[in-house]
Design a protein around this motif. Structure first.
Motif, short mmCIF file in Angstrom:
data_model
loop_
_atom_site.label_atom_id
_atom_site.label_comp_id
_atom_site.label_asym_id
_atom_site.label_seq_id
_atom_site.Cartn_x
_atom_site.Cartn_y
_atom_site.Cartn_z
N VAL A 276 -5.67 4.51 -6.77
CA VAL A 276 -5.25 5.22 -5.56
C VAL A 276 -5.80 4.56 -4.29
CG1 VAL A 276 -5.03 7.42 -6.74
CG2 VAL A 276 -7.18 6.81 -5.66
N ALA A 277 -6.55 3.47 -4.46
CA ALA A 277 -7.14 2.85 -3.27
C ALA A 277 -6.06 2.17 -2.43
CB ALA A 277 -8.19 1.84 -3.70
N TYR A 278 -6.28 2.13 -1.14
CA TYR A 278 -5.38 1.36 -0.26
C TYR A 278 -6.23 0.69 0.81
CZ TYR A 278 -5.88 5.58 2.60
OH TYR A 278 -6.38 6.63 3.31
N ALA A 279 -5.73 -0.44 1.28
CA ALA A 279 -6.44 -1.15 2.34
C ALA A 279 -5.72 -0.92 3.66
CB ALA A 279 -6.46 -2.64 2.02
N GLU A 280 -6.48 -0.77 4.72
CA GLU A 280 -5.87 -0.55 6.03
C GLU A 280 -5.87 -1.85 6.81
OE1 GLU A 280 -6.33 2.89 8.55
OE2 GLU A 280 -7.47 3.79 6.92
N LEU B 119 1.91 2.92 1.28
CA LEU B 119 3.33 2.73 0.99
C LEU B 119 3.76 1.34 1.43
CD1 LEU B 119 4.82 6.12 2.28
CD2 LEU B 119 4.34 5.50 -0.06
N SER B 120 4.69 0.76 0.68
CA SER B 120 5.24 -0.55 1.07
C SER B 120 6.12 -0.36 2.30
CB SER B 120 6.05 -1.12 -0.08
OG SER B 120 7.14 -0.28 -0.34
N PRO B 162 1.51 -2.55 4.30
CA PRO B 162 1.20 -2.87 5.70
C PRO B 162 0.06 -3.86 5.88
CG PRO B 162 1.62 -0.54 5.48
CD PRO B 162 1.68 -1.11 4.09
N VAL B 163 -0.95 -3.78 4.99
CA VAL B 163 -2.10 -4.67 5.16
C VAL B 163 -1.71 -6.14 4.97
CG1 VAL B 163 -2.92 -4.60 2.77
CG2 VAL B 163 -4.56 -4.85 4.62
N GLN B 164 -0.60 -6.38 4.27
CA GLN B 164 -0.15 -7.75 4.04
C GLN B 164 0.76 -8.25 5.16
OE1 GLN B 164 1.30 -6.26 0.18
NE2 GLN B 164 0.59 -8.22 -0.63
N LEU B 165 1.08 -7.36 6.12
CA LEU B 165 1.99 -7.74 7.20
C LEU B 165 1.20 -8.05 8.46
CD1 LEU B 165 4.61 -4.87 6.75
CD2 LEU B 165 4.84 -7.21 5.95
#
Lengths: 280, 335
Positions: A276-280, B119-120, B162-165
Motif C-alpha cells: 500500500v506504500a506510495y511515493a510522493e 494512482l497511475s 505521478p512520482v515517475q512523471l
C-alpha cells in the motif's frame, strides 16, 4: 557492490554468532564444580549438578539438540504438560491473531471517525490518553472476573494492547490526508463513502499499516506474559512450564522460537505495507 | 476530438452588457456579483476584508485571466468560484443558477497538480471520469481517459505513477483530468507557476490549442503578464489586498490566433504589456487614491483596450487614474 556487502555482513554475523556460542560454551565449562560421591539410587534422583557438579546452564550443543528435537517433532501431544512446540505456538498465534483482528475491526473505524471529526477527536482524547499507558496485563484480573474464561481473557488482553497503536495511527493518517486530494474529490462531487474508500483509505493506508505493525509486535510481546498468567496452553505457558521443570534448555529453546515467530509476524506486516506504500 | 460542453458562441442573443465596448451577445456562463470575503483576525475579535465588491462576468467560450499580487485573495476568489469556499457577501451565478458548493460544472486545475500518488496517470483521470459518468462501463471510461491523455501528449505514460512523471507531465495530467469531465468552465489556479520557464511555455501553447479546439470557457489566476497576454481574451486586474477590488478589465487587443512565437511582434503587444506592468508595479498599490478621485463604479469596472494607436490608452495614460466608461478608448481600432 551491493551483493558483496551482504555477503560480508552475513560472514560477520556468522563470526559474531560463533564467538557468542564459544563464549557460552566456555562459561558453562568454567562453572563445572567437583563431583560428589553418593549412593547410586540417590544419585538417580538428583540431577547432574549434584552428581557431576555440572552447571545448570546447558551447553549450546544441548540447546541445539533440544531445538532440533522440537523442529523434527513439533506436534506431539503427551498430555497437558508435554505438548510439541508447534501446538503451543499455534495456540499463541490463534490468540494473537484473533485479538489483533478484533482490535483492527474496532480501531480502524474509530480512528477514521477521530481523524475526520475534530469534535470526536477532542471528545475521545481523554479516554485514549488514560487508557493507552495502562499495561495490558492490568486488565487481566478484570477480564477474568467479567469474562470468566481464561482463554477469552487472554484474547481480550491482546485486543486491548493492539487497539491503541492502530487507533492512534489511523486517526493521524486520516487527519493528515492532503487537503487538495479531498478538494479534488469535492469538486468532482464524490460522495462521503466513496471519498473515504477511494481517497482517504489509500492515502492513510501506509500510516495505518505502520500502526498495525506496531500492534502485532506489542501483541506478540504481551501474549507470552498473558499465557504465563492464564496457563494451560501457548508458548508463554510452555516457557513457564519449562522453568517449573527446571529445564533451562527448554526455556532457551522457547525464547528462540518466540523470537523467530515474532520476526515472521513483523515481516508479514512489512510485506503488506509495501503493497500500500506510495511515493510522493 | 469532439468539442465538450462549451460550444461556439451563440449569436443573436442580445444581452445588455454595459461592461463591453461592443455588446457581447454571447451567453454569460459566470456572473460574479458583489463578492466579498472576510477572514477573522488571529485574535478572533475582528475580521479583515480580503476583497470586496467584486463584479465581473465570463462569457461562453471566453478565456479570462485574473492578475494580482499575492495576498489580494486570488486563490480565495477561485476557491469560491469552485465552491470550495463560501463568500461573506455576494454570490456567483453559473449558467443562471447561484452556486452553493462544488459541482462537476466547474473543474479545477490545482496549483500543485493535486494528483493522487497511489494512482497511475490514467487512473487519476479515470477517478474524475467515473465521478462524472458513474453509469459508464470500464471500457468507456478508459477510452475517454485515453482521449484526454493523447490530447495533452502523454501517450505512453498512462500507467506511470505521478512520482515517475516530471513536473510538467504531472500538470498535464492535472489539465487532462480537469478537461476530461467536460465542464462548463475550467478554473485554473496558477497552474504553471511551479514549472520552469521552458516547460511553462510549451504547456501554455498546448492549453491555448486545446482551448481553441474545444471552445472551453476558462478562468485562470496568474501573476505572469506574458501568460495572461498569450492566453486571455479578457484580463481582470485586482488591486493589492486587504480590501482588494477589481481595478479594471483589460481586453486583449491581440488577435485570437496568436502563438508564443509571434505574439510579441504584434504592435499591440507592448501597449498591452506596459499597461499590465504599470498596473502591477504601481497602480495596484495606489488604487485607493484612484477610488476617491475617480468615478469608479465597482459594478462596472472600467474596460480598457490598450493599443498602439495614436491615442495609446495603455502607455500614455500610465500612472493616471483610468476614468470609467471612457468612450474614446473603446473606439480605438484594433491595430
Amino acid at each position: 557492490m551491493q551483493p558483496r556487502m551482504s555477503v560480508k555482513a552475513g560472514m560477520l554475523s556468522l563470526v559474531l554468532l560463533t564467538l557468542f556460542l564459544a563464549a557460552w560454551h566456555l562459561l558453562v565449562l568454567a562453572q563445572q564444580g567437583p563431583a560428589v560421591e553418593m549412593d547410586p539410587e540417590y544419585a538417580a534422583l538428583m540431577g547432574k549438578q549434584a552428581t557431576e557438579g555440572a552447571s545448570a546452564l546447558p551447553k549450546p550443543a544441548e540447546v541445539g539438540a533440544e531445538l532440533w528435537r522440537h523442529v523434527t517433532d513439533p506436534f506431539y501431544d503427551a498430555g497437558p504438560n508435554d505438548k510439541g512446540i508447534g501446538i503451543q505456538l499455534a495456540y499463541s498465534l490463534f490468540r494473537v491473531l484473533t485479538g489483533f483482528l478484533l482490535a483492527a475491526c474496532v480501531a480502524i473505524p474509530i480512528g477514521f471517525l477521530i481523524g475526520m471529526s475534530p469534535i470526536f477527536r477532542k471528545a475521545l482524547d481523554p479516554f485514549i490518553q488514560i487508557m493507552k499507558p495502562v499495561s495490558p496485563l492490568a486488565w487481566m484480573p478484570l477480564a477474568l472476573y467479567t469474562i470468566k474464561d481464561s482463554n477469552l481473557s487472554a484474547i481480550f488482553v491482546i485486543f486491548i494492547c493492539s487497539v491503541w497503536p492502530m487507533l492512534i495511527n489511523t486517526a493521524f493518517g486520516v487527519a493528515s490526508v492532503r487537503k487538495e486530494w479531498l478538494n479534488v474529490a469535492r469538486t468532482l462531487e464524490v460522495g462521503a463513502l466513496r471519498t473515504a474508500f477511494r481517497v482517504v483509505l489509500p492515502a492513510a493506508a501506509p500510516t495505518i499499516l505502520t500502526g498495525m505493525r506496531i500492534s502485532i509486535g506489542i501483541a506478540w510481546l504481551v501474549i507470552v506474559a498473558a499465557e504465563m498468567l492464564v496457563g494451560g496452553t501457548g508458548i508463554g505457558y510452555f516457557v513457564w512450564n519449562e522453568w517449573n521443570n527446571l529445564s533451562i534448555t527448554g526455556v532457551i529453546s522457547g525464547i528462540v522460537f518466540i523470537g523467530l515467530v515474532g520476526m515472521l509476524l513483523d515481516m508479514a506486516l512489512a510485506r503488506a505495507s509495501k503493497l500500500v506504500a506510495y511515493a510522493e | 476530438m469532439t468539442a465538450p460542453l462549451a460550444k461556439t458562441p451563440k449569436r443573436g442573443e442580445p444581452i445588455g452588457d454595459l461592461m463591453s465596448p461592443a455588446p457581447d451577445t454571447r451567453k454569460k456562463i459566470i456572473q460574479v456579483e458583489g463578492l466579498e470575503r472576510r477572514f477573522a483576525t488571529p485574535d478572533g475579535k475582528s475580521n479583515t476584508q480580503v476583497f470586496g465588491d467584486v463584479w465581473f462576468s465570463i462569457h461562453e467560450g471566453e478565456f479570462v485571466c485574473l492578475i494580482g499580487h499575492s495576498g489580494c485573495g486570488k486563490t480565495t476568489l477561485l476557491n469560491i468560484l469552485a465552491g470550495l469556499d463560501a463568500p461573506t457577501a455576494g454570490g456567483v451565478i453559473v449558467d443562471g443558477k447561484e452556486i452553493s458548493g462544488p459541482s462537476l460544472d466547474r473543474s479545477v486545475v490545482f496549483q500543485s497538480h493535486a494528483l493522487m500518488p497511489w494512482l497511475s496517470a490514467i487512473k487519476n483521470i479515470a477517478f474524475a471520469v467515473e465521478s462524472r459518468w458513474p453509469q459508464w462501463s470500464r471500457k468507456q471510461v478508459l477510452d475517454h481517459c485515453q482521449k484526454y491523455i493523447d490530447l495533452v501528449h502523454l501517450t505512453g505514460s498512462e500507467s506511470k505513477k505521478p512520482v515517475q512523471l516530471s513536473g510538467g507531465m504531472k500538470q498535464r495530467v492535472g489539465i487532462a483530468r480537469a478537461f476530461s469531465i467536460e465542464p462548463k468552465i475550467l478554473l485554473m489556479d496558477e497552474p504553471f507557476s511551479a514549472l520552469d520557464a521552458l516547460t511553462r511555455g510549451s504547456l501554455q501553447e498546448e492549453l491555448l490549442s486545446i482551448c481553441a479546439e474545444t471552445h472551453q470557457t476558462c478562468f485562470m489566476i496568474t501573476h505572469d503578464i506574458d501568460e495572461a497576454i498569450l492566453l486571455a481574451d479578457k484580463i481582470v486586474l485586482m488591486t493589492n489586498g486587504p480590501e482588494a477590488r477589481v481595478c479594471e478589465i483589460v481586453e486583449n487587443t491581440l488577435p485570437r490566433e496568436r502563438t508564443r512565437q509571434d505574439a510579441y511582434t504584434h504592435p499591440n503587444y507592448y501597449p498591452m504589456r506596459n499597461h499590465l506592468m504599470e498596473f502591477l508595479v504601481s497602480r495596484s498599490k495606489r488604487f485607493s487614491q484612484e477610488l476617491s478621485s475617480g468615478s469608479y463604479d465597482p459594478r462596472y469596472p472600467p474596460v480598457v483596450r490598450p493599443t498602439a494607436g495614436p491615442r495609446d490608452a495603455g502607455a500614455s495614460k500610465a500612472g493616471e487614474p483610468q476614468p470609467a466608461q471612457d468612450g474614446a478608448k473603446y473606439g480605438d481600432p484594433l491595430r
